[in-house]
Design a protein around this motif. Structure first.
Motif, mmCIF file in Angstrom:
data_model
loop_
_atom_site.group_PDB
_atom_site.id
_atom_site.type_symbol
_atom_site.label_atom_id
_atom_site.label_comp_id
_atom_site.label_asym_id
_atom_site.label_seq_id
_atom_site.Cartn_x
_atom_site.Cartn_y
_atom_site.Cartn_z
ATOM 1 N N ILE A 86 0.821 -1.208 0.000
ATOM 2 C CA ILE A 86 0.000 0.000 0.000
ATOM 3 C C ILE A 86 0.858 1.262 0.000
ATOM 4 O O ILE A 86 0.654 2.169 -0.816
ATOM 5 C CB ILE A 86 -0.959 0.000 1.208
ATOM 6 C CG1 ILE A 86 -1.865 -1.219 1.160
ATOM 7 C CG2 ILE A 86 -1.782 1.275 1.241
ATOM 8 C CD1 ILE A 86 -2.756 -1.365 2.367
ATOM 9 N N PHE A 87 1.834 1.317 0.907
ATOM 10 C CA PHE A 87 2.607 2.556 1.063
ATOM 11 C C PHE A 87 3.356 2.972 -0.197
ATOM 12 O O PHE A 87 3.364 4.166 -0.539
ATOM 13 C CB PHE A 87 3.575 2.425 2.236
ATOM 14 C CG PHE A 87 4.335 3.683 2.521
ATOM 15 C CD1 PHE A 87 3.729 4.729 3.197
ATOM 16 C CD2 PHE A 87 5.651 3.836 2.106
ATOM 17 C CE1 PHE A 87 4.421 5.905 3.460
ATOM 18 C CE2 PHE A 87 6.343 4.999 2.364
ATOM 19 C CZ PHE A 87 5.724 6.036 3.041
ATOM 20 N N PRO A 88 4.014 2.058 -0.939
ATOM 21 C CA PRO A 88 4.689 2.510 -2.167
ATOM 22 C C PRO A 88 3.757 3.156 -3.180
ATOM 23 O O PRO A 88 4.173 4.049 -3.927
ATOM 24 C CB PRO A 88 5.301 1.214 -2.718
ATOM 25 C CG PRO A 88 5.482 0.339 -1.524
ATOM 26 C CD PRO A 88 4.320 0.631 -0.643
ATOM 27 N N SER A 89 2.501 2.736 -3.216
ATOM 28 C CA SER A 89 1.574 3.308 -4.187
ATOM 29 C C SER A 89 1.049 4.676 -3.771
ATOM 30 O O SER A 89 0.683 5.492 -4.622
ATOM 31 C CB SER A 89 0.392 2.355 -4.412
ATOM 32 O OG SER A 89 -0.354 2.193 -3.213
ATOM 33 N N ILE A 90 1.018 4.944 -2.464
ATOM 34 C CA ILE A 90 0.496 6.236 -2.001
ATOM 35 C C ILE A 90 1.598 7.201 -1.594
ATOM 36 O O ILE A 90 1.314 8.354 -1.274
ATOM 37 C CB ILE A 90 -0.476 6.038 -0.815
ATOM 38 C CG1 ILE A 90 0.273 5.479 0.404
ATOM 39 C CG2 ILE A 90 -1.640 5.149 -1.197
ATOM 40 C CD1 ILE A 90 -0.586 5.404 1.656
ATOM 41 N N ALA A 91 2.851 6.756 -1.607
ATOM 42 C CA ALA A 91 3.952 7.625 -1.181
ATOM 43 C C ALA A 91 4.061 8.899 -2.016
ATOM 44 O O ALA A 91 4.234 9.991 -1.452
ATOM 45 C CB ALA A 91 5.270 6.857 -1.201
ATOM 46 N N PRO A 92 3.969 8.843 -3.366
ATOM 47 C CA PRO A 92 4.007 10.114 -4.123
ATOM 48 C C PRO A 92 2.880 11.062 -3.745
ATOM 49 O O PRO A 92 3.090 12.271 -3.666
ATOM 50 C CB PRO A 92 3.889 9.648 -5.587
ATOM 51 C CG PRO A 92 4.409 8.250 -5.584
ATOM 52 C CD PRO A 92 3.971 7.674 -4.278
ATOM 53 N N ALA A 93 1.678 10.522 -3.507
ATOM 54 C CA ALA A 93 0.563 11.378 -3.098
ATOM 55 C C ALA A 93 0.816 11.975 -1.727
ATOM 56 O O ALA A 93 0.473 13.142 -1.470
ATOM 57 C CB ALA A 93 -0.737 10.581 -3.104
ATOM 58 N N LEU A 94 1.408 11.211 -0.822
ATOM 59 C CA LEU A 94 1.738 11.738 0.503
ATOM 60 C C LEU A 94 2.761 12.873 0.411
ATOM 61 O O LEU A 94 2.638 13.893 1.099
ATOM 62 C CB LEU A 94 2.278 10.623 1.396
ATOM 63 C CG LEU A 94 1.255 9.717 2.079
ATOM 64 C CD1 LEU A 94 1.962 8.589 2.819
ATOM 65 C CD2 LEU A 94 0.390 10.516 3.042
ATOM 66 N N LEU A 95 3.769 12.694 -0.438
ATOM 67 C CA LEU A 95 4.751 13.759 -0.612
ATOM 68 C C LEU A 95 4.117 15.004 -1.220
ATOM 69 O O LEU A 95 4.452 16.131 -0.842
ATOM 70 C CB LEU A 95 5.897 13.264 -1.497
ATOM 71 C CG LEU A 95 6.906 12.326 -0.829
ATOM 72 C CD1 LEU A 95 7.890 11.792 -1.857
ATOM 73 C CD2 LEU A 95 7.645 13.031 0.294
ATOM 74 N N THR A 96 3.198 14.797 -2.168
ATOM 75 C CA THR A 96 2.495 15.943 -2.746
ATOM 76 C C THR A 96 1.662 16.659 -1.696
ATOM 77 O O THR A 96 1.657 17.891 -1.605
ATOM 78 C CB THR A 96 1.593 15.479 -3.896
ATOM 79 O OG1 THR A 96 2.381 14.832 -4.898
ATOM 80 C CG2 THR A 96 0.866 16.651 -4.529
ATOM 81 N N GLY A 97 0.928 15.885 -0.883
ATOM 82 C CA GLY A 97 0.148 16.490 0.189
ATOM 83 C C GLY A 97 1.022 17.217 1.199
ATOM 84 O O GLY A 97 0.666 18.297 1.688
#
Length: 283
Positions: A193-204
């Motif tokens: 899960i985390f690798p797929s949402i990591a770019p979105a987390l960095l953007t947020g």
């Protein structure tokens, strides 16, 4: 002889590329580049000793530390709790879910001054929450703690609304496959899960941080605005403008602009590296 096929012109909803590109460049110059250029040109009216004295005064340096430090801390907190809020909204159904989902956008719609006054009324020594905490030596208003809380409040929606659609589009089959292969919940989260949402987390994180650096309205009411203690850099700029020190105000604003651009460049670089890493691991 082969028949020549006639190609039909492609119909586009918007005008051609040249017109839309020209309008885009004109709009960006009008809204972004011209004000920033005026900021830099006004700063150039100062000599180097004057500029250095304006941007390295002890009071200004203290405001830098508070502004960027509190913004960074608030963005980190929002990454954790924003992910939790987005996870609950996407993965669970419960009574009042739509109300909670709407409340996430409240900092977007609420005027920042109203948010600052509301937080001050709650966290001050005579407020509902502050009156319970101050007898135990915990003071949340009129100090740097209040600045961080205000920045967390205004930055949370950026993380939630950035991560939420990514979680909604995530392939649950991969999680089910990991579970079938014997992965624990933590392994499933950290490796699937985390690798797929990591770019979105960095953007947020970048959006919440950028929003917090320039925040003014909600902070001045709860910060206390004590020099060298709880005075943010935007307040320094406003103070210089009120004293008609326009060159000094633009000098401090230019330093904030350069530091913000540098930090956002680093964050965008980390985001691109994370995407390449995720793409490489998926192949």
């Amino acid at each position: 002889m082969p028949l020549r096929t006639l190609s039909r012109p492609t119909l586009r909803v918007l005008p051609g590329f040249n017109l839309t590109l020209g309008f885009t460049v004109f709009y960006l110059c009008l809204i972004v580049l011209i004000p920033l250029s005026a900021l830099v040109f006004k700063t150039f009216t100062l000599t180097w000793p004057q500029f250095w004295e304006a941007v390295t005064a002890p009071r200004v340096l203290a405001s830098y530390r508070l502004t960027f430090g509190a913004s960074f801390m608030a963005a980190l907190v929002n990454v954790v709790f924003g992910l939790l809020v987005a996870w609950v909204l996407v993965r669970y159904s419960f009574p009042g879910k739509k109300i909670v989902d709407a409340l996430v956008d409240l900092p977007f719609a609420l005027p920042t001054a109203v948010a600052g006054i509301s937080l001050t009324a709650l966290l001050a020594g005579n407020g509902w929450i502050g009156s319970l905490l101050e007898p135990h030596g915990i003071q949340l208003a009129f100090n740097p703690n209040g600045v961080v809380i205000a920045l967390i409040f205004i930055g949370l929606p950026f993380v939630v609304r950035t991560v939420q659609p990514v979680l909604e589009d995530a392939e649950k089959e991969l999680e089910e496959a990991a579970t079938c292969l014997g992965a624990t919940r933590w392994q499933t989260f950290s490796r699937v899960i985390f690798p797929s949402i990591a770019p979105a987390l960095l953007t947020g994180f970048a959006m919440a941080f950028a929003r917090a650096v320039g925040e003014y309205g909600s902070v001045i009411f709860i910060a206390g605005n004590m020099p060298m203690v709880s005075e943010i850099t935007p307040l320094i700029i406003i103070g210089k403008l009120e004293q008609y020190d326009y060159a000094g105000a633009t000098a401090v604003a230019t330093v904030m602009l350069v530091i913000s651009f540098a930090l956002l460049l680093v964050i965008n670089g980390l985001q691109g590296w994370q995407r390449k890493r995720s793409a490489g691991n998926s192949q």
